[in-house]
Design a protein around this motif. Sequence first.
Motif, PDB file in Angstrom:
ATOM      1  N   GLN A 481      49.991  42.011  95.253  1.00  0.00           N
ATOM      2  CA  GLN A 481      49.430  41.193  94.891  1.00  0.00           C
ATOM      3  C   GLN A 481      51.304  40.701  93.994  1.00  0.00           C
ATOM      4  O   GLN A 481      51.469  39.839  93.686  1.00  0.00           O
ATOM      5  N   ARG A 482      51.800  42.051  93.655  1.00  0.00           N
ATOM      6  CA  ARG A 482      53.023  41.001  92.912  1.00  0.00           C
ATOM      7  C   ARG A 482      53.943  40.692  93.825  1.00  0.00           C
ATOM      8  O   ARG A 482      54.312  39.930  94.457  1.00  0.00           O
ATOM      9  N   LEU A 483      53.604  40.610  95.562  1.00  0.00           N
ATOM     10  CA  LEU A 483      54.490  40.914  96.224  1.00  0.00           C
ATOM     11  C   LEU A 483      53.950  39.337  96.900  1.00  0.00           C
ATOM     12  O   LEU A 483      55.057  38.649  97.089  1.00  0.00           O
ATOM     13  N   ARG A 484      53.184  39.209  96.701  1.00  0.00           N
ATOM     14  CA  ARG A 484      52.186  38.220  97.076  1.00  0.00           C
ATOM     15  C   ARG A 484      53.191  37.190  95.720  1.00  0.00           C
ATOM     16  O   ARG A 484      53.262  35.515  96.762  1.00  0.00           O
ATOM     17  N   VAL A 485      53.253  37.099  94.851  1.00  0.00           N
ATOM     18  CA  VAL A 485      53.805  36.213  93.560  1.00  0.00           C
ATOM     19  C   VAL A 485      54.847  35.788  94.127  1.00  0.00           C
ATOM     20  O   VAL A 485      55.662  34.508  93.900  1.00  0.00           O
ATOM     21  N   ALA A 486      55.789  37.143  94.301  1.00  0.00           N
ATOM     22  CA  ALA A 486      56.647  37.643  94.657  1.00  0.00           C
ATOM     23  C   ALA A 486      57.493  36.022  95.960  1.00  0.00           C
ATOM     24  O   ALA A 486      58.609  35.089  95.843  1.00  0.00           O
ATOM     25  N   ARG A 487      56.665  36.696  97.313  1.00  0.00           N
ATOM     26  CA  ARG A 487      57.368  35.331  97.874  1.00  0.00           C
ATOM     27  C   ARG A 487      56.834  34.162  98.067  1.00  0.00           C
ATOM     28  O   ARG A 487      57.597  33.259  98.256  1.00  0.00           O
TER      29      ARG A 487
END
Length: 496
Positions: A481-487
């Motif tokens: 989830q954090r990776l999707r937000v970061a992207r």
Amino acid sequence: MAESAQARSEQPRAARTGASRPKVLTSYDPRTGEVLGEYAVMGAGELTRTVRSARTAQQWWAAIGFDGRKRWLLDWKRSIARGTRDLVELISSETGKPRMDAAIEVTLAVEQLDWVARHAERMLGRRVAARFRRDREGSVARLPLGTVGVLGPWHNPVLTPMNSIASAMAGGNSVVFKPSELTPGVGAWIADTWSHLAPNQPVLQVVTGDSSTAAALTRARLDKIAYAGSAAGARELAVLCAQSGTPLTVEPGGRGAMVVQVDARLDTAAAAAVYGAMANSGQHPAGVHIVYVADSVYDPFLELIADQAGRLRPGADRRAAYGPMLVEAQIDVVRKQVRDALTRGGHALVGGLDSIREPYIEPIVLTDVPDTSSAVTGEAVGPVLIIHRVATMDEAAERINAAETPLPVAVFTRDVRSVPDFAARLRTELVTVNSTPVYGIHGPGRTRDPLTPELFTRAQTITDKHPTDQVTLGTFDRHPQRLRVARAIFRLRHRV
């Protein structure tokens, strides 16, 4: 070696006792030949013991912090100030300077020590830094290196080394100070004032000797060496420090150039030029060597120069404008340069070869000296001023830039706003406006410079991870989830 190319020539005539290295260094009054004192020529063994005790004292000195060091340094300042009369007399005796010049030097040195002591924490203490990365915040502090060696010059035996000594000590370092072999008494006096104040804490110690002592100091495992002196000395010292892996900070000497524009206040410019060339017999590392004068004001400027320089008189009495040449070999340098200038078509406006009356040199002002003459290209070491006529300021800039090394430059003009444009054409790092002397542009000799104390410290950075960051390095625990937000944030910020 530390005083390098000059090391052997800097020893006064009466002090030379043969080919073997003397065990005792004798200090003389250059005006009278009177013996002022005798000092040990310290070797590797003495230096090892000195540095060892300095390292022990440094641990205490660093631990007491900025406030503690400030109190000690201000007490030391007051001790020096109370002894001003004795110190002035000693400087005058060892260098031949008039007492007034020596008093000015001591005053500036005391003010510099006071300034560094009061501002060290602001310059070197820990402060919040800008974020190093998006996910990192932090702070930076300057920490002491350890034990610093300071090699002092003879021309300003208190002011020049005091800037390095005060800066190093304020930053938490201990200092081993080697004064010039011509002014060992001044160096010993400075160190004695500290030892009387803190007899059990040798944070500042003096070592005396000749060039061999200075060379041994480069092998004494110091954390840094600060040197002020000739370019030849700096080169030789750099080789020695490179061999031992000791970091080196250098303040090379050398008088600069002056530019007199058409709108300059000529009387002010002439007074500054004469002082910049003649003060301390022209033996100081700052001042004026060559003046470039706009064609339309050249003749009246020469009249003012001739009048002011012609009224100066060297000597040993209180009325003398300056004292003797301290280094015998430099008298021969002045003689050769003046002879070369006159042989190549130059003219003597004031004085000439007959002005050289050892150990004194009366003021010499030369005109029409070719740029190829050694009087122009060589190191300025005596009370000699060279004046050139220039058709334009572009010509002045071109001739200044032709020097082998960049020169500090003083510009005299009423149109102060025009100076930045002119300065941009110069190959120099320092331009002063309507003032001299032109101070050196590198190293530890620049007073009240907030960058100087940093030369004797190391930076330490502390960083903290920002708690709200979505992505971090340093772990294999990645959250989809954090990776999707970061992207998503990445695409928005960089318009992907």
